[in-house]
Design a protein around this motif. Sequence first.
Motif: not given
Length: 454
Positions: A139, A229-230, A232-234, A297-300, A325-326
Motif C-alpha cells: 500500500r 493498518a492491515g 486491503i481486503k476490499r 472507507d479506509s479499509s478498501c 486507503a489506496k
Amino acid sequence: MRIVIVGAGEVGFNVARSLSQDGHDVVVVEENQERFSKVSEELDVMTVEGNGSRPMILERAGVAPGGSTDMLIACTNRDEVNILACWIAKQAGVPKVIARAVGLEFTDSPEWGEKLGIDMMVSPERSVAYEVDNLLRARWATHSMDVASGAASIYAVPIREDCPSLDLSLAEIRERHRDLIMLVVYIKRGDRGFIPNGRDRLKRGDLCYCLCYKGQTPMMAGVLWPPMAGGIKRAFVVGGGKVGFQVSRRLASNGVSVKLIDHEREKCKRLSRELERVDVIWGDGSDEGLLLQEGIDSSCAFISTTGSDENNIILSVLGKNLGAAKSIGVVKKRSYLKMAGILPIDSLVNRNMALSDLIITSVRYPQGNERVSLLEDIGAELVETVIPTDSPSAGKTLMELDIPQGAVIGMITRGDSSFIPNGLTRLMPHDQVVVFSEEDKTRDVLASLGVRED
C-alpha cells in the motif's frame, strides 16, 4: 535492423521513437492522416500511408519476398489488422513478427500465436492487473516491478515527513536493521535523480526505488513508512472493460472482495455471469451516494479503469476523498503519470507503457535479457541478464569490475537462491544478475559484464 511498425498510436509512436534512436532502420505504416503527419514531422523514420493489413501497402514498406525487413511489429488497436499484417509478413519471409492483441482470448493461450505463425502476442491488460495487485499488496508504494522471477520486487516508495528513517543515511539504516536485506537503487529528488551510496540520506519528498525480497517487504515498510493498518481486503473497481475485467478477476482470485461498477446494464449482466466471485453493480461510479452506500472507507481500495484517462484521474481523486486507503487510476497517456504527484491519487498505472517496453525489450535484447524502463521521467532502467560462460567478469568480485558510476548490481540469482551482493561478491558463469542503471550507462554495464547484445 530494418523494422516495420504497423500503427502509430501511442504504443507504435513510442516504439518507433525508441528503436530509431537506437539506430535501427524504421518504417512506420499508418492510415490515419493526423497520426501519419505526427510521425513524419517528429520522428527520423520512413513512413508509408495506408492500411497495414493490405499486401500492397506492406510491399511499399519493404515487406515482400526477398526483401530486407528483419522484423514487423503490428500494434494498432484492431486485432484483424495486427494478425493479418503479421501473417503477410511471415509469408514474405520476415524472420520475426510481433502482434498487439486487443482481444483477451488471443493471449489466454500461446497456441493462438503459434498457430498463426506469430512469434509474440502481447496484451497490456494482464500487465495492468498484475501491477494493480502488487500495489494493493504494498500500500505504501506508488509503483512496483517484479525481478528475479518474482523472488523480489523494486518498489517506488515516497518518503514522508513521518518516515521512521527520515534524514538517516543509507549506511545508518543498514546498521540499524541488519536483518533487512534491502537496497535503495535510485532516489528521485525534485527534478533530479541519482543512484545513491551509503552516505546519502533520505529526505522528505524523495521517491526511493528499493529492491527487496518479497518476504521482507513488511519489514521494509516499517523502516520507510509509518505504521499502517492491515492489508486491503476490499476493492471498488469502476469500469467493466477489458482492464476492469482483468483487475477484478485477479483481485478476486487472491481473496479480495471486489465490487465492480459499470453504467451499462447489459455489460453488467454479462460480467456477473463471467465473474462469479465479483459483486457486479449497475450504476454510476462517480455517484458519491452509491459509493458510500456500498461501503467505501479506509479499509478498501478504489481503482478506476474506464476508457477515459481524464475520468479515471477524476474518479481516483473522488475515491481518495471518500476515504479509500489506496486510489489507483489507469491511463494511456504517459504525460498524465506526473499527476499522481500533484493530485490526491496514490498511483497512476499506464497501460501502454508496459506494452511499449515489452516490445522494445524483445528488439534490443533478443537473446533473452529483460530490460524495462521503470519510469520514463527518471531516465533509469532495469536489466536482468545472465553472465556468459566466457565472460571476462566471471570469477571477479564486484569491486574488481569496471562498472561505470551511475549503475549498480542489485541482485544475483545463483541456482535456487537469490541474494543482494556486496563489493566482495564474485560473479560466476550463469549467474542471473539484476542491474539498475542510468539509461545512458546500460550498454557500458553490459559490456563490463561481458554480455553481448546481438
